[in-house]
Design a protein around this motif. Structure first.
Motif, PDB file in Angstrom:
ATOM      1  N   VAL B 347      -6.409 -15.956  -0.423  1.00  0.00           N
ATOM      2  CA  VAL B 347      -6.842 -14.936   0.541  1.00  0.00           C
ATOM      3  C   VAL B 347      -5.782 -13.843   0.648  1.00  0.00           C
ATOM      4  N   ALA B 348      -4.493 -14.253   0.736  1.00  0.00           N
ATOM      5  CA  ALA B 348      -3.422 -13.257   0.846  1.00  0.00           C
ATOM      6  C   ALA B 348      -3.385 -12.372  -0.401  1.00  0.00           C
ATOM      7  N   SER B 349      -3.594 -12.987  -1.570  1.00  0.00           N
ATOM      8  CA  SER B 349      -3.583 -12.212  -2.812  1.00  0.00           C
ATOM      9  C   SER B 349      -4.770 -11.239  -2.833  1.00  0.00           C
ATOM     10  N   GLY B 350      -5.941 -11.730  -2.387  1.00  0.00           N
ATOM     11  CA  GLY B 350      -7.123 -10.869  -2.355  1.00  0.00           C
ATOM     12  C   GLY B 350      -6.921  -9.667  -1.446  1.00  0.00           C
ATOM     13  N   TRP B 351      -6.338  -9.926  -0.299  1.00  0.00           N
ATOM     14  CA  TRP B 351      -6.066  -8.815   0.625  1.00  0.00           C
ATOM     15  C   TRP B 351      -5.029  -7.858   0.021  1.00  0.00           C
ATOM     16  N   VAL B 353      -4.451  -7.240  -3.111  1.00  0.00           N
ATOM     17  CA  VAL B 353      -5.087  -6.435  -4.170  1.00  0.00           C
ATOM     18  C   VAL B 353      -5.891  -5.302  -3.537  1.00  0.00           C
ATOM     19  N   GLY B 354      -6.611  -5.634  -2.455  1.00  0.00           N
ATOM     20  CA  GLY B 354      -7.407  -4.607  -1.786  1.00  0.00           C
ATOM     21  C   GLY B 354      -6.551  -3.510  -1.181  1.00  0.00           C
ATOM     22  N   LEU B 355      -5.418  -3.921  -0.595  1.00  0.00           N
ATOM     23  CA  LEU B 355      -4.580  -2.933   0.101  1.00  0.00           C
ATOM     24  C   LEU B 355      -3.703  -2.128  -0.859  1.00  0.00           C
ATOM     25  N   LEU B 356      -3.207  -2.793  -1.919  1.00  0.00           N
ATOM     26  CA  LEU B 356      -2.213  -2.155  -2.783  1.00  0.00           C
ATOM     27  C   LEU B 356      -2.776  -1.755  -4.144  1.00  0.00           C
ATOM     28  N   GLY B 357      -4.107  -1.776  -4.255  1.00  0.00           N
ATOM     29  CA  GLY B 357      -4.720  -1.476  -5.542  1.00  0.00           C
ATOM     30  C   GLY B 357      -4.310  -0.122  -6.103  1.00  0.00           C
ATOM     31  N   SER B 358      -3.990   0.820  -5.214  1.00  0.00           N
ATOM     32  CA  SER B 358      -3.642   2.173  -5.677  1.00  0.00           C
ATOM     33  C   SER B 358      -2.183   2.268  -6.119  1.00  0.00           C
ATOM     34  N   VAL B 359      -1.395   1.215  -5.851  1.00  0.00           N
ATOM     35  CA  VAL B 359       0.014   1.218  -6.274  1.00  0.00           C
ATOM     36  C   VAL B 359       0.222   0.017  -7.195  1.00  0.00           C
ATOM     37  N   PRO B 360      -0.113   0.142  -8.462  1.00  0.00           N
ATOM     38  CA  PRO B 360      -0.171  -1.040  -9.350  1.00  0.00           C
ATOM     39  C   PRO B 360       1.138  -1.818  -9.424  1.00  0.00           C
ATOM     40  N   LEU B 361       2.271  -1.112  -9.510  1.00  0.00           N
ATOM     41  CA  LEU B 361       3.537  -1.834  -9.664  1.00  0.00           C
ATOM     42  C   LEU B 361       3.833  -2.700  -8.423  1.00  0.00           C
ATOM     43  N   LEU B 362       3.618  -2.082  -7.258  1.00  0.00           N
ATOM     44  CA  LEU B 362       3.857  -2.824  -6.004  1.00  0.00           C
ATOM     45  C   LEU B 362       2.889  -4.002  -5.899  1.00  0.00           C
ATOM     46  N   LYS B 363       1.633  -3.726  -6.294  1.00  0.00           N
ATOM     47  CA  LYS B 363       0.630  -4.807  -6.257  1.00  0.00           C
ATOM     48  C   LYS B 363       1.059  -5.966  -7.164  1.00  0.00           C
ATOM     49  N   ASP B 364       1.564  -5.616  -8.355  1.00  0.00           N
ATOM     50  CA  ASP B 364       1.992  -6.661  -9.292  1.00  0.00           C
ATOM     51  C   ASP B 364       3.154  -7.485  -8.735  1.00  0.00           C
ATOM     52  N   LEU B 631     -10.374  -8.767  -1.670  1.00  0.00           N
ATOM     53  CA  LEU B 631     -11.098  -9.583  -0.685  1.00  0.00           C
ATOM     54  C   LEU B 631     -11.170  -8.807   0.629  1.00  0.00           C
ATOM     55  N   GLY B 632     -12.349  -8.809   1.252  1.00  0.00           N
ATOM     56  CA  GLY B 632     -12.494  -8.121   2.530  1.00  0.00           C
ATOM     57  C   GLY B 632     -11.870  -8.929   3.662  1.00  0.00           C
ATOM     58  N   LEU B 633     -11.618  -8.243   4.770  1.00  0.00           N
ATOM     59  CA  LEU B 633     -10.943  -8.898   5.902  1.00  0.00           C
ATOM     60  C   LEU B 633     -11.758 -10.064   6.444  1.00  0.00           C
TER      61      LEU B 633
END
Lengths: 93, 745
Positions: B347-351, B353-364, B631-633
């Motif tokens: 769930v934390a990973s899904g959230w 990805v949803g929140l940081l999708g626009s910043v790929p390096l940070l998301k990774d 993942l949605g909230l």
């Protein structure tokens, strides 16, 4: 079993001790000793060796960060030691 | 009419006519209703007794100090009225507490007609000290021997007739709380109370007291019944009494007392010690006569200690209790570990990805390093919380003091200083403070030796490694595997200490005096507080040391070592971390885990042992991390809530397995595991997993421990420790692997 008060004073000379330690050393019971220690305490022959003071300071102890006796809680072990009056009494005998 | 006569004033006695005052006091006393003071040690049941005798409802408590001021009950017996004054508990009449001062003041000022002394039958000798002081008052006294039921349970049966004869006063045996014997209290007090046999002090003391009593007999300002008590207290130099007498114009009496004291001291007599010793000796003699054949029935603590400290059974009981702790830890905590490491991380990973999708390096970094790395370490918080709760229970119940006692005996058997058990037991929590705790040992050789064996004691940072491997490969015997690791660590430490003692450091062990408190049931709040504090300390390391280390590992995993790959776009095996690990891995092939992943996780383990699981999470879950979808909230909350409910149900259902028999075979059932456990069960065999655990247990401790050893004993000792522990770990893991692969499928 009653013990001469002098015996208790001799046991406390030099090294602070807890009630249980004293009882074991003198082959007595903490209950029997407690009253005698209170008599000696009231008479000014023994005192509580408070933490943070003198040789019983926690500050030099490497265990203080893990020790529940340090700081926040009432210490479960009450250390007793002689007062100057108690030491004087023993040295006079 | 006659002129009015001037009114003649009535003749009045002069105000300073003390004889007239005394006569008035005596007249008032004769006319007033009789008063009896109820005196006794704290917590002997005075108030309960007063309530039972007088039918009152004064407040009662099962601890000392419930009565902090005097309270009165008025009762009738036929035409006779009596006032029972309940005084606060006092161990003696040499007051050093407010309660004792109130009691002593009442004895001096209340002009009591009788005293009712309540004693605890189970603690007679101690209680008699006060009784003997009361006998110095010339006031009729009656004794109530209360709590006789509790005394009999302890094997103490007091002969009341002997007690009465020795003291010269009537004695009534009662159980106040059950109103047993209480009917006899009032008649005894009113009809039979008498001035008893007082203590005979040494001739010098008796002479000095006689001088002071004679002095007081010339005064009408001090109650005659208290003269002897006052004289003895003045010889004892009771400060509160001296203050009171000085304030009421008795300077001459004080001077006389000082003269007598000086005279006694000139003879080498300390009046306080002499008087107190005479009372204690008399109390002891009376107690021995009144309790001739105390059968000293064992208390619960003594009964338990017969088992816990038994020369043969003590150690097995200790080991069994430790095993029980681990089984409880597994049964209760494992479902929550799987919950955090599985569904909640997803769930934390899904959230993320949803929140940081626009910043790929940070998301990774978050999804590929922090969540699998730090998250995996944090998933063991429930395990540690349950473990620490169980350990707090053992500590607060008084059992750990017994374990220390057993360990002390073992220490000395190995030629170690008896006090060495303190740092070794501390080492189960964390090796770093344990190294500093070696300062309590007197000789440097002891300090060095104990510091060198300390890292073999399995610290809590190693527990997550044991738990995840046990869950992966030994789900039905996890507790036994963890227990075995702790035992193996201790055995290796003791064998090493034994060997060193016989080669270079001669034994000079010394005993240590240990506090063995009575057993008690710990307070939940205190246990929770201790467990929470220790668990929070572990969590803090996860967000500092572990976070920094997994970030470095992530960078090393992102640096390509082959052409055709770019930063963060490289298979782990082709990264700098993968290549270095692969280069080292042949060293571990004979131990059964010669692949780069297992080897690589050991390297950051030098920083902190819990990082091993964090790194394993990063390596094995990286592929999954790349596949995480947003993942949605609401969806995430629903998923987390559902998984949490399942974990609660599984945890409760697993409780009976605490006492189940183990099975060391590999798991063949469809038990739900966390993603990392699933990955490990595919990468390791039971034999290679055991070998890996042994290596993690024994290999070089974390840098903080090495730093502590260097700070305490120098660089040479620190490097020697690093070297021999690596060697011992390799050899032990090799042996375990070779044996285990023959025994385990």
């Amino acid at each position: 079993m009653s013990l001469p008060l002098k015996t208790i004073l001799y046991s406390l000379s030099g090294t602070p001790r807890t009630l249980d330690e004293l009882a074991r050393e003198l082959a007595s019971s903490p209950q029997a000793l407690e009253g005698m220690l209170q008599t000696l305490y009231a008479g000014g022959y023994v005192q509580q060796a408070e933490q943070g003071q003198g040789a019983c300071a926690c500050n030099g102890c490497s265990l203080k960060s893990m020790c529940r006796n340090f700081g926040e809680e009432t210490p479960p072990f009450h250390l007793l030691r002689l007062t100057t009056k108690g030491e004087r009494y023993l040295s006079a005998r | 009419m006659t002129a009015p006569q001037p009114v003649q004033p009535l003749p009045m006695p002069p105000l300073n006519d003390t004889a007239a005052c005394a006569a008035t006091v005596e007249r008032l006393r004769r006319n007033r209703e009789p008063r009896a003071l109820v005196v006794g040690n704290p917590n002997v049941g005075k108030t309960t007794l007063v309530n039972a005798v007088a039918g009152t409802n004064l407040k009662v408590g099962n601890w000392s100090g419930v009565t902090v001021e005097k309270r009165e009950a008025r009762l009738k017996r036929g035409e006779q009225t009596l006032h029972l004054i309940d005084l606060p508990g006092a161990y003696s009449l040499s007051p050093h507490t407010p309660e004792e001062l109130i009691s002593r003041t009442a004895l001096l000022d209340e002009a009591a007609d009788a005293l009712l002394n309540v004693l605890d039958a189970g603690n007679l000798e101690r209680n008699l000290y006060l009784t003997l002081q009361l006998l110095d008052f010339q006031i009729p006294l009656a004794l109530v021997l209360n709590l006789v039921d509790e005394a009999e349970q302890k094997g103490v049966v007091v002969n009341t007739a002997v007690l009465s004869a020795e003291l010269g006063v009537p004695v009534v045996a009662t159980v106040g709380s059950k109103s047993q014997g209480t009917n006899a209290v009032l008649p005894t007090l009113l009809d039979q109370a008498q001035i008893g046999r007082r203590v005979e002090y040494s001739a010098a003391i008796e002479y000095a007291a006689g001088v002071l009593v004679a002095h007081m007999n010339k005064l009408s300002t001090l109650p005659p019944q208290a003269h002897r008590y006052l004289a003895l207290s003045l010889l004892e130099s009771d400060p509160s009494l001296r203050g009171r007498l000085a304030a009421t114009g008795h300077a001459a009496l004080l001077e006389a007392a000082d003269t007598e004291r000086d005279r006694l001291e000139a003879q080498g007599i300390d009046p306080l010690i002499d008087i107190a010793e005479a009372r204690y000796a008399r109390a002891s003699a009376i107690a021995q006569l009144a309790i001739p054949d105390a059968e000293s029935r064992l208390t619960l603590t003594e009964k338990l200690d017969r088992l816990a400290l038994h020369p043969l059974l003590g150690i097995p009981i200790f080991l069994a209790l430790v095993l029980l702790v681990f089984r409880l830890t597994f049964s209760v905590a494992s479902p929550f570990v799987d919950l955090i490491a599985g569904p909640l991380q997803e769930v934390a990973s899904g959230w993320a990805v949803g929140l940081l999708g626009s910043v790929p390096l940070l998301k990774d970094i978050v999804v590929g390093a922090i969540i699998p790395g730090v998250g995996t370490v944090l998933s063991f918080l429930p395990t540690l919380l349950v473990l620490y709760l169980a350990m707090s229970f053992l500590e607060d119940s008084g059992y750990m003091a017994r374990a220390a006692f057993l360990a002390d005996r073992l220490m000395r058997g190995l030629g170690l200083d008896g006090r060495a058990f303190i740092p070794l037991i501390l080492g189960f929590g964390c090796n770093v403070p344990a190294v500093y705790a070696t300062r309590t040992l007197e000789r440097r050789s002891d300090r060095v030796l104990v510091s060198m064996i300390l890292p073999f004691m399995s610290c809590s940072a190693r527990l997550p490694v044991y738990v995840i491997f046990s869950a992966a490969l030994f789900p039905h015997a996890g507790a036994w595997v963890v227990w075995s690791m702790y035992m193996l660590g201790m055995v290796v430490a003791f064998v090493f200490a034994w060997a060193l003692r016989r080669t270079s450091l001669p034994p000079e062990g010394s005993g240590v005096l240990l506090e063995l408190p009575p057993y008690r049931f710990p307070a939940w709040a205190v246990m929770w507080k201790h467990a929470f504090r220790r668990t929070a300390s572990f969590a803090k390391r996860a967000r500092t040391t572990v976070l920094a280390t997994v970030a470095v590992v992530w960078v090393l995993l992102a640096i390509p070592m082959s052409s055709g790959y770019t930063f963060n776009q490289v298979p782990p095996a082709q990264s700098l971390f993968g290549r270095v690990s692969e280069a080292i891995s042949p060293v571990f092939a004979p131990l059964g885990f010669g692949d780069w992943q297992a080897t690589g996780a050991l390297i950051p383990g030098f920083v902190a042992k819990e990082v091993v699981v964090g790194t394993l999470g990063q390596i094995y879950l990286q592929e999954q991390a790349a596949q995480v979808t947003s993942l949605g909230l609401i969806q995430g909350v629903q998923q987390a809530a559902s998984a949490t409910w399942e974990a609660v149900k599984t945890s409760v259902a697993a409780l009976p397995t605490v006492v189940a028999l183990p099975s060391l075979s590999a798991d063949t059932t469809a038990v739900q595991k966390s993603p990392l456990a699933t990955a490990l069960s595919q990468a390791f065999t039971p034999a290679s997993a055991l070998s890996y655990l042994v290596f993690v247990l024994l290999y070089t401790p974390c840098v903080a421990t090495i730093g502590a050893i260097q700070a305490e004993h120098g660089r040479r000792v620190a490097w020697v420790t690093v070297a021999y522990e690596l060697g011992i770990a390799w050899v032990a893991a090799f042996m375990v692997y070779q044996v285990a692969r023959l025994l385990l499928p």
